[in-house]
Structures are given as structure tokens and as C-alpha cells.
Design an enzyme around this catalytic site. Structure first.
Site, short mmCIF file in Angstrom:
data_model
loop_
_atom_site.label_atom_id
_atom_site.label_comp_id
_atom_site.label_asym_id
_atom_site.label_seq_id
_atom_site.Cartn_x
_atom_site.Cartn_y
_atom_site.Cartn_z
CG HIS A 1 36.67 -19.45 108.91
ND1 HIS A 1 37.58 -20.09 109.75
CD2 HIS A 1 36.22 -18.33 109.65
CE1 HIS A 1 37.74 -19.56 111.03
NE2 HIS A 1 36.80 -18.48 110.88
CG HIS B 1 37.34 -17.99 114.79
ND1 HIS B 1 37.16 -16.46 114.86
CD2 HIS B 1 36.40 -18.31 115.69
CE1 HIS B 1 35.91 -16.19 115.57
NE2 HIS B 1 35.34 -17.18 116.06
#
Ligand code: ZN
Length: 317
Positions: free
Chosen positions: A136, A175
Site C-alpha cells: 500500500h 487488498h
């Protein structure tokens, strides 16, 4: 001779983001315990992760961002000495303590050192049991438990310092690897393939249509059989056509059925199957060269079992 490397470092256990945070040091303990208990650890070439250099981090991140990350740690240390807070908050889920910077250098350093060892032919492939995770982390932003994008640092290291022309990043974390996408979109030396639960955190990450990205959003409650079909349909033809010279894996295990961070239905055998597909691509085009870095996975037992399944396939056990 052991051909699968296992990189880790005790500094990676000192970073923590507060009581009860799911991205916790015990994740690494659970993995280590499982690999010891099952004898898998004995088959691996265990190595201590060195620290990445600032120049390494700048392969993926802006100079000011890297400097600010380091500065935050120094500031926090001063504040703590004066009786201030123990953590500097980056976003509601992400904070650093005084050890985060060192852990980050070890996590990125593991990925770089693993790449060097694989490129040198000392290892066929490697798994980095490190934290903080990285996928991320954007070029100029920490978020979602991530500070430095370990996989991108290593991929760019392989391209720019080992002279490779094409590498692939495979991301099977539940994710979306928005940070990886943010840094590599449009960089045609890197093909990124991923699946991820959608809609889900991080919002909006799946909208990029850069030609070097293969994003496969999947709905909640999708199980392994459907994920395998999507991989055969979307990932494998692109990987085959691209012929990567090395493969990097963002290895998150939070799509596991028992992991309540998300709502997908993978199990250990799915991770073994996915790893075998990636390995087959690497065997055909990349002399087997794979560097896999731990991303998510928060149910400690499911995480440990899934990593075992992944590493067994990497090591041909
Ligand atoms: Zn994740």
C-alpha cells in the site's frame, strides 16, 4: 544445497502499531514456529536481512518522502524522551514507533538481498518473512500498515542494477496493491498482475487502466475454484506473453477463509496452487527466479499454515 532462501531480522519484530493491532510482531513468530514444527525451516537457507540503503528506498519513493519518514522517527524519539507519545500516527490504521524505521530498512533490505542472491545463482528463489508490509506504500505516502514498497524496491533493483529488461510483480493479497500500482503504472519494464476483493479497502484503487497492470477485482465470498479460473483466464496468458526475467510476489495471505480482515474463501491448497502457477512461469522464462515478500495475513494460525504451503512449493518440498 539449500536453494530457497528465508530472509528475516529481529528488528522486524520491534515495529508495532499499538496494543491489539492486527499487523503485529506475533505474525512473524507464528510463521517461524510453524516452519520449525513442520521441519520446513531445516530445508531453507536462512539469512539475516541487511539494512536497505536510502538509495535503495529511492528506487521506489521520492527523496523528500524518505527523508520525512526518517525525520518522523527522530522526532518521535525526542518527543518520547520528553514524556510524549510512543507512536506517530500516519492514518487511522498506520503509525510508527521508534523501531519502525529500522524494521522498514530490514524489510526492504531483505527484498534487495534476496534479489542479489537469486541473481547470483546462490539461491533459486527466496521468501522474505519481514514486516512492515509494503504494497500500500505509494511513491510519496505511507498508508494501510505500509511505509516502504519492498517489492517495488527489489523489482527496480533487479532492473536498474542487474540489467534485467522485464520483471513481473504478482500480488495475491486480498487488498489491492494500490501503492505498487501508484509507483509502477506505465513502467513497461514491470508487469503487475493481481486479484483483490472489490469493493473493499483501499477504495478506488482498481480504476487505473495502465497497460502494464492486470487488475482482477473479485467480489466478497469468492472461493478458490473461481479465483483459480480467473488466474488461468487473466494472469497466465499475460505472464506467458510478457516472459518476465524475474518474478516478485506480494505474498499476502489475508484472502484466507479464516482471516476476518476480509471476506474471501481461499485455503492453504489454493495458495499452494497459485504458487505453483507462478513457479511454472518463472521456470519457463526466468530460470526459476522468484523473490516473495510477506504482505498481509492476520489470522495467525491460517497465516502460518498458508506461508508453509507457499514455501513448500517454492522449495519443492
Ligand atoms: Zn492485505
Amino acid at each position: 544445497m539449500n536453494k530457497t532462501g528465508y530472509f528475516s531480522h529481529r528488528d522486524c519484530r520491534k515495529h508495532e502499531m499499538g496494543e491489539g493491532h492486527p499487523e503485529c510482531p506475533q505474525r512473524l513468530d507464528a510463521i517461524d514456529d510453524r516452519l520449525l514444527l513442520t521441519g520446513v525451516a531445516d530445508a531453507l537457507d536462512q539469512r539475516e536481512a541487511p539494512q536497505a540503503s536510502i538509495t535503495d528506498l529511492e528506487l521506489a519513493h521520492g527523496r523528500m518522502y524518505v527523508a520525512s519518514l526518517r525525520g518522523l522517527t527522530d522526532g518521535l524519539r525526542d518527543e518520547m524522551a520528553a514524556g510524549g507519545p510512543t507512536h506517530a500516527q500516519i492514518d487511522p490504521d498506520t503509525s510508527l514507533n521508534v523501531y519502525t524505521w529500522d524494521a522498514t530498512l530490514r524489510a526492504a533490505g531483505a527484498a534487495v538481498a534476496a534479489t542479489d542472491a537469486v541473481m547470483a545463482g546462490e539461491l533459486v528463489n527466496a521468501f522474505c518473512a519481514t514486516r512492515p508490509p509494503g504494497h500500500h506504500a505509494c511513491k510519496d505516502k505511507a498508508m494501510g500498515f505500509c511505509f516502504v514498497n519492498n517489492v517495488v524496491v527489489a523489482a527496480r533493483h533487479a532492473l536498474e542494477r542487474h540489467g534485467l529488461k522485464r520483471v513481473a510483480i504478482v500480488d495475491f493479497d486480498v487488498h489491492h496493491g494500490n501503492g505498487t500500482e501508484n509507483i509502477v503504472a506505465g513502467d513497461q519494464r514491470i508487469l503487475m498482475v493481481s486479484f483483490f476483493q472489490h469493493p473493499f479497502y483501499p477504495e478506488g484503487g482498481s480504476r487505473s487502466h495502465a497497460s502494464n497492470l492486470v487488475n482482477v477485482p473479485v467480489p466478497a465470498y469468492t472461493k478458490g475454484a473461481e479465483v483459480r479460473e480467473l488466474i488461468v483466464q487473466h494472469w497466465l496468458p499475460r505472464l506467458e506473453a510478457y516472459k518476465p526475467e524475474m518474478v516478485f510476489i506480494s505474498a499476502g495471505f489475508d484472502a484466507h477463509r479464516e482471516d476476518d480482515m476480509a471476506q474471501m474463501g481461499l485455503v492453504e491448497s489454493d495458495y499452494a496452487w497459485i504458487t505453483a502457477q507462478i513457479k511454472a512461469v518463472a521456470d519457463r522464462h526466468a530460470q526459476g527466479r522468484i523473490v516473495s515478500c510477506l504482505e498481509g495475513g492476520y489470522h495467525l494460525d491460517a497465516l502460518a499454515r498458508s506461508v508453509e504451503a507457499h514455501v513448500r512449493v517454492l522449495a519443492d518440498l
